[in-house]
Design an enzyme around this catalytic site. Structure first.
Site, short mmCIF file in Angstrom:
data_model
loop_
_atom_site.label_atom_id
_atom_site.label_comp_id
_atom_site.label_asym_id
_atom_site.label_seq_id
_atom_site.Cartn_x
_atom_site.Cartn_y
_atom_site.Cartn_z
N PRO A 2 -1.40 -43.52 10.53
CA PRO A 2 -2.74 -43.96 10.12
C PRO A 2 -2.67 -44.65 8.76
O PRO A 2 -2.04 -44.15 7.84
CB PRO A 2 -3.53 -42.65 10.00
CG PRO A 2 -2.66 -41.58 10.52
CD PRO A 2 -1.27 -42.07 10.54
N GLU A 3 -3.32 -45.81 8.67
CA GLU A 3 -3.38 -46.51 7.39
C GLU A 3 -4.82 -46.42 6.87
O GLU A 3 -5.64 -45.71 7.42
CB GLU A 3 -2.91 -47.96 7.59
CG GLU A 3 -1.43 -47.99 8.02
CD GLU A 3 -0.83 -49.39 7.99
OE1 GLU A 3 -1.42 -50.28 7.36
OE2 GLU A 3 0.23 -49.57 8.60
N LYS A 69 -4.98 -43.48 1.22
CA LYS A 69 -4.83 -42.91 2.57
C LYS A 69 -5.06 -41.40 2.59
O LYS A 69 -4.68 -40.72 3.54
CB LYS A 69 -3.43 -43.25 3.11
CG LYS A 69 -3.26 -44.74 3.35
CD LYS A 69 -2.08 -45.06 4.23
CE LYS A 69 -0.82 -45.19 3.43
NZ LYS A 69 0.33 -45.58 4.28
N HIS A 111 -0.12 -28.90 19.13
CA HIS A 111 0.40 -28.97 17.76
C HIS A 111 -0.68 -28.68 16.73
O HIS A 111 -0.75 -29.32 15.67
CB HIS A 111 1.05 -30.33 17.51
CG HIS A 111 2.26 -30.54 18.38
ND1 HIS A 111 3.51 -30.08 18.03
CD2 HIS A 111 2.40 -31.11 19.61
CE1 HIS A 111 4.37 -30.38 18.99
NE2 HIS A 111 3.73 -31.00 19.96
N ARG A 130 4.08 -34.41 14.46
CA ARG A 130 5.37 -34.52 13.75
C ARG A 130 5.40 -33.79 12.41
O ARG A 130 6.43 -33.75 11.75
CB ARG A 130 5.73 -36.01 13.60
CG ARG A 130 5.97 -36.63 14.99
CD ARG A 130 6.47 -38.04 14.89
NE ARG A 130 7.75 -38.13 14.20
CZ ARG A 130 8.33 -39.28 13.86
NH1 ARG A 130 7.72 -40.42 14.15
NH2 ARG A 130 9.48 -39.29 13.23
N ARG A 280 11.39 -50.32 6.20
CA ARG A 280 10.41 -50.52 7.26
C ARG A 280 10.70 -51.80 8.03
O ARG A 280 11.08 -52.82 7.44
CB ARG A 280 9.00 -50.60 6.66
CG ARG A 280 8.61 -49.43 5.79
CD ARG A 280 8.53 -48.14 6.56
NE ARG A 280 7.53 -48.21 7.63
CZ ARG A 280 6.23 -47.99 7.45
NH1 ARG A 280 5.76 -47.70 6.27
NH2 ARG A 280 5.39 -48.07 8.47
#
Ligand SMILES: [Zn+2]
Length: 290
Positions: A2-3, A69, A111, A130, A280
């Site tokens: 998510p940005e 963020k 999760h 994650r 990246r």
């Protein structure tokens, strides 16, 4: 991952359904407990689990805002302000539900790591596949210095000048432009997706040294970054991989992306190329971007 636009979407949806509610109980997953026992800090950072759980109980959510963020839950307990800072990492997601069974998507259901039980019976649930997300309970922003070192919000008036000033310092001038615009000290909240798009719109090669771009072009690039971020906020964010808003829904910005994840350039038809910049993957068009 998510940005900024995705986090903004989460904040806008969380606000009306969480402000004014009081937490009665806090539950954390066995995975988090085990990680603490091993001396690691999965998700819950900077505090023992006992303190985290005890302190959060009886706190009331008075506001939910975004900073870069991060999601800021502004809390209050016995007249004292607190700040619960949430970073979604790669795959973090918040759900506001009445029962855990209301989280229907299996990967999120499997999760769940933090459950905030509300005094009214509802649940505020943090799921993270994650586990790169972070939850940090502070009294104020100043208690965690990295929050103070973030660049101004990109929509703030001072943000463009901050970017130009930082970009001309020896630390950043020789670095590839993409690395510079993705650095949170330089610009807040411009991650890989939106950096890729803004550079493509400007026909700038992501590996170009920052000092080899004129001041005028850098200012225009900044304007494009703000524009693409705003477009994405308006579209509800990009649904890349595991991003979901609080209802498990996905945004539509991904259909408007012109370069991120593309094999062929939509403008000239050439095959795109990719290179690693600051670790990246950076996709670009070798014809259109110089
Ligand atoms: Zn092209």
């Amino acid at each position: 991952m998510p940005e900024l636009p995705e986090v903004e979407g989460v904040v806008r949806e969380l606000s009306p359904v969480s402000i004014g509610r009081t937490i009665s109980e806090v539950h954390v997953s066995d995975v988090i407990k085990k990680s603490k026992e091993l001396g690691k800090e999965a998700i819950v950072k900077g505090k023992t689990l006992e303190d985290f759980i005890d302190e959060l109980a009886d706190m009331t959510i008075v506001d939910v805002t975004r900073r870069s963020k991060y999601i800021y839950f502004h809390m209050e307990k016995k007249g004292q302000p607190y700040l619960l800072v949430s970073h979604l990492g790669m795959t973090g997601a918040w759900f506001v539900v009445n029962s855990l069974d209301d989280i229907t998507e299996r990967k999120f259901r499997n999760h769940i790591h933090v459950v905030l039980k509300m005094a009214d019976g509802g649940l505020l649930v943090y799921s993270d596949i994650r586990r790169f997300g972070e939850l940090r309970l502070l009294q104020k922003e100043e208690d965690y210095l990295p929050l103070l070192k973030m660049a101004p919000e990109p929509f703030d008036e001072v943000a463009a000048d901050h970017f130009l000033a930082m970009a001309s310092t020896p630390k950043y001038a020789r670095k590839p432009i993409k690395e510079v615009i993705m650095d949170g000290h330089v610009i807040s909240g411009c991650g890989n997706i939106y950096a890729t798009e803004a550079l493509f719109r400007m026909n700038i090669h992501p590996g170009r040294a920052t000092e080899r771009i004129s001041e005028k072009r850098k200012r225009e690039l900044f304007r494009q970054i703000v524009e693409v971020l705003q477009e994405s906020i308006d579209a509800g964010g990009s649904s890349i991989s595991d991003y979901r808003n609080i209802n498990g829904q996905a945004g539509t910005m991904q259909t408007r992306l012109k370069m991120y994840g593309k094999k062929v350039c939509g403008v000239c038809g050439r095959e795109t190329k990719s290179m690693k910049i600051a670790g990246r993957t950076s996709v670009y068009c070798p014809q259109c971007q110089r």
